[in-house]
Scaffold this motif. Structure first.
Motif, PDB file in Angstrom:
ATOM      1  N   SER A 119       0.834  -1.201   0.000  1.00  0.00           N
ATOM      2  CA  SER A 119       0.000   0.000   0.000  1.00  0.00           C
ATOM      3  C   SER A 119       0.866   1.247   0.000  1.00  0.00           C
ATOM      4  N   VAL A 120       0.356   2.309  -0.626  1.00  0.00           N
ATOM      5  CA  VAL A 120       1.082   3.579  -0.615  1.00  0.00           C
ATOM      6  C   VAL A 120       0.584   4.478   0.503  1.00  0.00           C
ATOM      7  N   TYR A 121      -0.427   4.037   1.249  1.00  0.00           N
ATOM      8  CA  TYR A 121      -0.934   4.864   2.340  1.00  0.00           C
ATOM      9  C   TYR A 121      -1.148   4.035   3.602  1.00  0.00           C
ATOM     10  N   CYS A 122      -1.179   4.750   4.718  1.00  0.00           N
ATOM     11  CA  CYS A 122      -1.480   4.136   6.011  1.00  0.00           C
ATOM     12  C   CYS A 122      -2.055   5.230   6.913  1.00  0.00           C
ATOM     13  N   PHE A 123      -2.513   4.849   8.096  1.00  0.00           N
ATOM     14  CA  PHE A 123      -3.083   5.823   9.027  1.00  0.00           C
ATOM     15  C   PHE A 123      -2.026   6.253  10.041  1.00  0.00           C
ATOM     16  N   TRP A 124      -2.059   7.534  10.370  1.00  0.00           N
ATOM     17  CA  TRP A 124      -1.207   8.075  11.441  1.00  0.00           C
ATOM     18  C   TRP A 124      -2.029   9.139  12.145  1.00  0.00           C
ATOM     19  N   GLU A 125      -2.400   8.830  13.399  1.00  0.00           N
ATOM     20  CA  GLU A 125      -3.311   9.701  14.155  1.00  0.00           C
ATOM     21  C   GLU A 125      -4.549   9.966  13.300  1.00  0.00           C
ATOM     22  N   GLU A 126      -4.915  11.248  13.108  1.00  0.00           N
ATOM     23  CA  GLU A 126      -6.140  11.520  12.343  1.00  0.00           C
ATOM     24  C   GLU A 126      -5.855  11.685  10.853  1.00  0.00           C
ATOM     25  N   TYR A 127      -4.639  11.351  10.441  1.00  0.00           N
ATOM     26  CA  TYR A 127      -4.216  11.567   9.055  1.00  0.00           C
ATOM     27  C   TYR A 127      -4.128  10.257   8.270  1.00  0.00           C
ATOM     28  N   LEU A 128      -4.358  10.398   6.973  1.00  0.00           N
ATOM     29  CA  LEU A 128      -3.952   9.375   6.018  1.00  0.00           C
ATOM     30  C   LEU A 128      -2.633   9.870   5.439  1.00  0.00           C
ATOM     31  N   VAL A 129      -1.584   9.058   5.491  1.00  0.00           N
ATOM     32  CA  VAL A 129      -0.259   9.522   5.082  1.00  0.00           C
ATOM     33  C   VAL A 129       0.382   8.537   4.117  1.00  0.00           C
ATOM     34  N   HIS A 130       1.317   9.057   3.334  1.00  0.00           N
ATOM     35  CA  HIS A 130       2.069   8.211   2.402  1.00  0.00           C
ATOM     36  C   HIS A 130       2.992   7.295   3.204  1.00  0.00           C
ATOM     37  N   THR A 131       3.154   6.074   2.729  1.00  0.00           N
ATOM     38  CA  THR A 131       3.975   5.104   3.462  1.00  0.00           C
ATOM     39  C   THR A 131       5.455   5.470   3.470  1.00  0.00           C
ATOM     40  N   ASP A 132       5.876   6.440   2.665  1.00  0.00           N
ATOM     41  CA  ASP A 132       7.263   6.910   2.745  1.00  0.00           C
ATOM     42  C   ASP A 132       7.609   7.377   4.153  1.00  0.00           C
TER      43      ASP A 132
END
Length: 391
Positions: free
Chosen positions: A211-224
């Motif tokens: 996946s190129v995205y994941c969750f971080w707190e209330e954000y959807l963020v790039h897996t970079d």
């Protein structure tokens, strides 16, 4: 990028590459239409992979004929098919739907990425026969999918795939986005609205190793951002503070779901032309080099990295004058790519309080930051993971 005529050698070479990639995944024979006819043509290794994914008990000790028999029973399971189809990306889903509507689909220009995943699930098979690529969804799978269309399951998959496409496009274009803003963006472009809860539960199903995205707190963020345990998110949040988000029309926005997509601008065309006329006489090489340079600029890398693209392709400049003619072209490209630290805007689109364009100077000069400092390019990553990765 210039429009290519049907006899253009670049276009012909690109089409040949598409065909060859598809051929490598096809069975060289007349098409057959049922699982019992298709599966015996697969290797024992492929069959065991399908059996493992289908949770066939004791598959590791089965002989090939036993594997075929077990898979004929397990693959048409509606629940498993729904789970697997929910994982597809947009182009894969669209191609599967198209193939499932008919006994066989002839398409000599199908991209391998559009069918290789569903083929790995056992839901589709490519054949090459009499000079044509033929795609078959086995009858048993077609029957189950027809029921899914009638009972509304296919509509639910359609929505899941669309939400995933929005998520992929958002992180590729912006790097990070709060879930509530993603919902707002989606709802502004679609009649059937989405809630944050629906987004969270749906996207959670799409998150896997690639996946190129994941969750971080209330954000959807790039897996970079996973590389530095999300420490770069704070820097990017600071860089975008007070900036307005760039939101293109729906179909253009969804193109950013492709990790390698960028807008074809006059600046890119000019760069490609310079490379072709001055540095290589191969149009395909010129297009490839220009493509890599644009993606490097989008990553907000340093001048060293941009020029490194030429070095990687064995390009030798014929003197200072040639480099001096190239630099303004590179700067124009640099200032017309969409970047995370501008919330998807290009530097040329950003304006200061006086209404003047806020342009970037190609980075490379000035005091060198520490390796664990936020990268001065504004990407949100640490310097050692961004512009300083080659130091």
């Amino acid at each position: 990028m210039k429009q290519l005529g049907e006899n253009d050698p670049v276009l012909i070479k690109a089409l040949e590459d598409i065909v060859q990639a598809s051929l490598s995944e096809a069975l060289p024979q007349k098409p057959v239409y049922t699982l019992r006819e298709i599966l015996p043509h697969k290797t024992a290794v492929d069959l065991k992979g399908l059996a493992k994914a289908s949770q066939v008990t004791g598959y590791s000790k089965m002989k090939k004929a036993e594997l075929v028999h077990a898979l004929c029973d397990s693959l048409p399971n509606p629940d498993n098919i729904e789970i697997a189809l929910n994982c597809l990306e947009r182009q894969e889903w669209e191609f599967f739907k198209k193939a499932a509507k008919q006994k066989q689909l002839a398409d000599n220009l199908a991209f391998v990425d559009s069918f290789v995943t569903t083929q790995s699930f056992g839901f589709l098979q490519a054949f090459f026969n009499d000079g044509n690529m033929i795609f078959v969804v086995p009858e048993e799978i077609r029957t189950v999918f027809a029921d899914m269309v009638r009972n509304g399951t296919a509509d639910r998959i359609e929505r899941s795939v669309l939400l995933d496409c929005y998520a992929r496009a958002a992180v590729n274009l912006y790097g990070i986005i709060p879930l509530d803003e993603l919902a707002e963006l989606f709802n502004g472009q679609n009649e059937e609205k989405a809630t944050e809860d629906e987004l969270f539960s749906t996207l959670l199903r799409h998150i896997h190793e690639e996946s190129v995205y994941c969750f971080w707190e209330e954000y959807l963020v790039h897996t970079d951002f996973e590389e530095d345990d999300f420490s770069g998110v704070a820097a990017l949040k600071e860089a975008i503070r007070g900036k307005k988000r760039y939101i293109p029309p729906k179909e253009e926005f969804l193109q950013y779901a492709d990790d390698d997509y960028y807008e074809q601008t006059p600046q890119v065309e000019k760069l490609e032309g310079f490379i072709f006329e001055n540095l290589t006489q191969d149009r395909m090489d010129a297009m490839e080099i220009a493509d890599e340079i644009v993606l490097t600029c989008m990553a907000e890398a340093r001048m060293k990295d941009v020029m490194g693209v030429f070095e990687e392709h064995g390009i030798v400049f014929q003197g200072k004058e040639q480099v001096e003619r190239l630099m303004p072209i590179l700067t124009d490209v640099w200032n017309n790519v969409r970047i995370w630290s501008n919330k998807g805007h290009t530097p040329n689109e950003m304006t200061d309080n006086f209404g003047r364009p806020v342009l970037r100077v190609l980075p490379g000069a000035g005091k060198k930051p520490g390796r664990n400092d936020p990268c001065p390019c504004g990407s949100g990553k640490k310097y050692k993971k961004c512009c300083g990765r080659n130091d």
